[in-house]
Design an enzyme around this catalytic site. Structure first.
Site, PDB file in Angstrom:
ATOM      1  N   ARG A 262       5.337  -2.629   7.875  1.00  0.00           N
ATOM      2  CA  ARG A 262       4.109  -2.248   6.875  1.00  0.00           C
ATOM      3  C   ARG A 262       3.397  -3.593   6.838  1.00  0.00           C
ATOM      4  NH1 ARG A 262       1.429  -3.743   1.839  1.00  0.00           N
ATOM      5  NH2 ARG A 262       0.373  -2.073   1.077  1.00  0.00           N
ATOM      6  N   VAL A 263       1.819  -3.465   6.886  1.00  0.00           N
ATOM      7  CA  VAL A 263       0.838  -4.473   6.688  1.00  0.00           C
ATOM      8  C   VAL A 263      -0.233  -3.708   5.808  1.00  0.00           C
ATOM      9  CG1 VAL A 263      -1.011  -5.645   7.584  1.00  0.00           C
ATOM     10  CG2 VAL A 263       1.028  -5.631   8.691  1.00  0.00           C
ATOM     11  N   GLY A 264      -0.472  -4.556   4.658  1.00  0.00           N
ATOM     12  CA  GLY A 264      -1.509  -4.208   3.658  1.00  0.00           C
ATOM     13  C   GLY A 264      -2.965  -4.440   4.014  1.00  0.00           C
ATOM     14  N   ASP A 265      -3.531  -4.534   2.813  1.00  0.00           N
ATOM     15  CA  ASP A 265      -5.269  -4.761   2.950  1.00  0.00           C
ATOM     16  C   ASP A 265      -5.254  -6.574   3.307  1.00  0.00           C
ATOM     17  OD1 ASP A 265      -4.033  -4.832   0.399  1.00  0.00           O
ATOM     18  OD2 ASP A 265      -5.946  -5.217  -0.089  1.00  0.00           O
TER      19      ASP A 265
ATOM     20  N   THR B  61      -7.099  -6.100  -4.693  1.00  0.00           N
ATOM     21  CA  THR B  61      -5.925  -6.473  -5.067  1.00  0.00           C
ATOM     22  C   THR B  61      -5.300  -4.964  -5.239  1.00  0.00           C
ATOM     23  OG1 THR B  61      -3.911  -7.450  -6.438  1.00  0.00           O
ATOM     24  CG2 THR B  61      -5.959  -7.193  -7.432  1.00  0.00           C
ATOM     25  N   GLY B  62      -3.919  -5.104  -5.406  1.00  0.00           N
ATOM     26  CA  GLY B  62      -3.382  -3.532  -5.687  1.00  0.00           C
ATOM     27  C   GLY B  62      -2.985  -2.752  -4.418  1.00  0.00           C
TER      28      GLY B  62
ATOM     29  N   THR C  37       0.277 -11.672  -7.003  1.00  0.00           N
ATOM     30  CA  THR C  37      -0.419 -11.718  -5.602  1.00  0.00           C
ATOM     31  C   THR C  37      -1.747 -12.184  -5.896  1.00  0.00           C
ATOM     32  OG1 THR C  37       0.413  -9.680  -5.066  1.00  0.00           O
ATOM     33  CG2 THR C  37      -1.585 -10.090  -4.555  1.00  0.00           C
TER      34      THR C  37
ATOM     35  N   GLY D 131      -2.757  -1.514  -1.210  1.00  0.00           N
ATOM     36  CA  GLY D 131      -3.515  -1.901   0.052  1.00  0.00           C
ATOM     37  C   GLY D 131      -3.823  -0.835   1.001  1.00  0.00           C
TER      38      GLY D 131
HETATM   39  C1  SD4 Z   1      -0.868  -4.966  -0.435  1.00  0.00           C
HETATM   40  N1  SD4 Z   1      -2.802  -5.630  -1.770  1.00  0.00           N
HETATM   41  O1  SD4 Z   1      -0.136  -5.487   0.235  1.00  0.00           O
HETATM   42  C2  SD4 Z   1      -1.498  -5.870  -1.586  1.00  0.00           C
HETATM   43  C3  SD4 Z   1      -0.551  -6.026  -2.763  1.00  0.00           C
HETATM   44  C4  SD4 Z   1      -1.385  -6.640  -3.873  1.00  0.00           C
HETATM   45  O2  SD4 Z   1      -1.502  -7.166  -5.947  1.00  0.00           O
HETATM   46  O3  SD4 Z   1      -2.424  -6.900  -3.882  1.00  0.00           O
HETATM   47  N2  SD4 Z   1      -0.749  -6.555  -5.003  1.00  0.00           N
HETATM   48  O4  SD4 Z   1      -0.798  -3.813  -0.519  1.00  0.00           O
END
Ligand code: SD4
Length: 338
Positions: free
Chosen positions: A226-229, A249-250, A198, A252
């Site tokens: 689903r939508v993340g950050d 990252t991580g 990512t 979201g």
């Molecule tokens: C999410 N932040 O969709 C993203 C995933 C991500 O490294 O960054 N993974 O939540």
């Protein structure tokens, strides 16, 4: 005067007073550093991505072109977490999120976009060719096709197919911490290191213009829709030319909870270094999550307008890549949970 009228009267006077009151003193940001391009990106995918960005930044090109071209490298690699090679949602469909922001608060994003190879470029078109900042799902795809982006086949990569079949055995939604880092994947590196992550990228060009990009296939086996950050300006990415930029990252959901990237930029505005700002934002997430913090990974990267960079993660295992020349430097991030 009736007490209600008196109240209205005094509150209006109070509001007027507030409007006139000087704002608390905030250190004026120094003029941006110029002449020293720099790019920082998340994970070890950043090594290849930064090289892509440097082809533009090195000869004096525009940071916006650099952050688009840089993450396109990762989108085209068949990795676990970015682009069409990414892991699918729980219905077996790859859905992509991305956003981009320039040095003038222009921004654009796409969410839950299917069958398009370069969501970051669609995000840029949203920014440049529509009156909106975010298009989602079918509408985003319709826009992409109208803009000439080809519809790719609806097909999982071999690795994603394998991972999805394995996931179907239990169908438990349990994000894997640091899955983005090719060295720490459960089944080991797929196709070698520096290949599959990512990616969020922040760059300052030789003219001191700061821009950012972020692109992902999101959390593996997420709920459909689903939508993340990552496509959300202020959460996955934020740029303020007077201060700098940040990206996340991580997990979201936990980035969105604190409007992560915007929080980091505001902390830098208050005088924190990029690293201290990232650290404080991670601390807030840790405080909110309590004992559950150990189950997730979140990390931020930041770049200020003096060309200083920083990063911080909730836990061990996050790395990031910085380039000030055509040779990217991969670094392990500091982290909170020891
Ligand atoms: C999410 N932040 O969709 C993203 C995933 C991500 O490294 O960054 N993974 O939540």
């Amino acid at each position: 005067m009736s007490s209600r009228r008196k109240f209205l009267h005094t509150s209006a006077a109070g509001l007027a007073g507030l409007a006139a009151a000087p704002l608390a003193a905030v250190a004026l940001p120094a003029a941006p550093a110029v002449g020293k391009p720099i790019v920082i990106s998340t994970w070890d995918a950043g090594v290849n991505a930064n090289k892509g960005a440097w082809k533009i930044l090195g000869p004096g090109g525009y940071a916006l072109d650099a952050v688009e071209a840089g993450v396109m490298v990762t989108e085209a690699e068949q990795g676990c977490c970015v682009g069409l090679g990414g892991n699918p949602d729980r219905d077996g469909v790859v859905t992509l999120d991305a956003c981009i922001m320039d040095e003038k608060f222009n921004c654009g994003g796409v969410a839950a976009l299917e069958r398009i190879k370069h969501p970051i470029s669609v995000a840029r078109r949203v920014m440049e060719r529509t009156p909106h900042v975010l298009l989602v799902g079918e509408g985003a795809q319709q826009f992409a096709v109208a803009q000439g982006f080809p519809l790719e086949p609806r097909k999982l990569s071999a690795d994603a197919e394998k991972a999805y079949k394995k996931w179907l055995e239990t169908s438990q939604y349990k994000p894997v911490v640091n899955i983005e880092n090719s060295k720490s994947r459960p089944n080991g590196p797929v196709g070698g290191p520096q290949n599959h992550d990512t990616i969020a990228m922040l760059a300052m060009d030789a003219q001191g213009r700061i821009c950012g990009s972020c692109t992902t296939s999101g959390m593996a086996f997420k709920m459909r829709g689903r939508v993340g950050d990552s496509p959300l300006i202020g959460s996955g990415l934020f740029v303020d030319p007077a201060v700098g930029a940040a990206a996340a990252t991580g997990q979201g959901e936990d980035v969105v909870r604190i409007a992560g990237a915007h929080t980091v930029v505001e902390l830098m505005r208050q005088g924190r270094s990029p690293q201290a700002a990232c650290q404080e934002a991670i601390g807030r997430i840790a405080a909110i999550k309590g004992v559950k913090a150990k189950d997730i990974q979140v990390a931020f990267i930041a770049l200020n307008n003096q060309g200083q960079t920083g990063a911080y993660a909730l836990q061990k295992g996050f790395n990031f890549t910085v380039s000030t020349t055509d040779t990217p430097v991969l670094r392990d991030s500091e982290f909170l949970l020891k």
